[in-house]
Design an enzyme around this catalytic site. Structure first.
Site, mmCIF file in Angstrom:
data_model
loop_
_atom_site.group_PDB
_atom_site.id
_atom_site.type_symbol
_atom_site.label_atom_id
_atom_site.label_comp_id
_atom_site.label_asym_id
_atom_site.label_seq_id
_atom_site.Cartn_x
_atom_site.Cartn_y
_atom_site.Cartn_z
ATOM 1 N N CYS A 2 44.800 5.429 -6.183
ATOM 2 C CA CYS A 2 44.667 4.143 -6.897
ATOM 3 C C CYS A 2 43.558 3.274 -6.285
ATOM 4 O O CYS A 2 43.108 3.541 -5.171
ATOM 5 C CB CYS A 2 45.975 3.353 -6.832
ATOM 6 S SG CYS A 2 47.424 4.320 -7.255
HETATM 7 N N1 GLN Z 1 51.904 7.159 -4.624
HETATM 8 C C1 GLN Z 1 51.736 6.034 -5.479
HETATM 9 C C2 GLN Z 1 52.042 6.376 -6.932
HETATM 10 O O1 GLN Z 1 52.102 7.497 -7.313
HETATM 11 C C3 GLN Z 1 50.348 5.443 -5.367
HETATM 12 C C4 GLN Z 1 49.316 6.333 -5.973
HETATM 13 C C5 GLN Z 1 47.910 6.158 -5.488
HETATM 14 O O2 GLN Z 1 47.547 5.422 -4.590
HETATM 15 N N2 GLN Z 1 47.102 6.954 -6.078
HETATM 16 O O3 GLN Z 1 52.213 5.472 -7.683
#
Ligand code: GLN
Length: 250
Positions: A2
């Site tokens: 993210c």
């Molecule tokens: N693990 C978290 C989720 O799946 C954050 C994902 C991320 O940082 N890509 O929402």
């Protein structure tokens, strides 16, 4: 992985904050410059929280930010002097649903997690046992981020001071990287008057002036004032004021 950002400064519309700049969060959703561990684009939804006269509001969608025309229209009509937003690339094995999109909110606080907990879900089973059953039953989504947020919320009362929240965020980062080595734990929080963030394996940059502070996974503009925050830090920021301390000294 993210990408997220938090802003404190003069009143701005949520849409402008998310879409303006040579390398806006919108741009970062499909063309990030610093994606790590397999992620390519952030297409699994997005969300924004904004504080308008200190009331907290939120919008989330499972639609990719670039495809959510109605959402963007709505977000151009709202705004505030504090905004926190994130675009999501779901970690493998975690559901692509609106309720898994950051920001998560509680009282005046909004929270985002960029990263994942290694060994999920087993590595969080032990800490999750400390949560009251009502917190577990009201988890927003079966994701690592939702459990981490529940742990943090449980530790801090709604009216806890920023200092208490910052200490709790540092403790959560340190505990989780100890019990689940290899985790990536870039947290971002705000209560509308201060921003708290951590760097634990993912990138983070800060742009600070006397009137504005912007904390983002990647610089959103070509402004030369952006400074990269090195790994393993706790950040507490507000316009004109930035404190960066090593996580392992908390
Ligand atoms: N693990 C978290 C989720 O799946 C954050 C994902 C991320 O940082 N890509 O929402």
């Amino acid at each position: 992985m993210c990408r997220h950002l938090a802003y404190l400064g003069p009143q701005v519309s949520v849409r402008d904050l998310l879409t303006e700049g040579e390398h806006s969060l919108l741009q970062q959703s499909f063309q990030p410059r610093d994606m790590r561990r397999g992620g390519v684009i952030n297409a699994d939804g997005y969300g924004a929280a904004w504080w308008d006269k200190s009331a907290l509001h939120r919008y989330r969608s499972v639609t990719p930010i670039w495809a959510d025309a109605s959402g963007c229209e709505t977000l151009s009509a709202v705004g505030g002097n504090a905004i926190l937003a994130a675009v999501r690339s779901a970690t493998i094995g975690m559901p692509v649903v609106e309720t898994a999109c950051a920001p998560f909110i509680y009282g005046p606080w909004a929270f985002s997690h960029n990263g994942f907990v290694a060994g999920w879900p087993d590595s969080l089973a032990e800490p999750a046992r400390t949560l009251p059953v009502t917190d577990l039953m009201t988890l927003e989504a079966p994701t690592d981020s939702a459990v981490l947020w529940a742990l943090l919320r449980h530790r801090c009362a709604k009216d806890a001071s920023t200092g208490e929240w910052a200490a709790a965020v540092a403790e959560l980062t340190n505990r989780t990287r100890e019990s689940a080595p290899g985790s990536r734990l870039n947290f971002l929080l705000s209560n509308g008057s201060q921003i708290i963030a951590t760097t634990c394996v993912h990138s983070l940059s800060v742009l600070l002036t006397d009137d504005v502070v912007l904390v983002a996974s990647e610089p959103t503009t070509d402004d030369k004032g952006w400074r990269h925050v090195k790994d393993g830090q706790l950040i507490v920021a507000e316009p004109g004021r930035l404190r960066i301390t090593p996580l392992n000294r908390q």
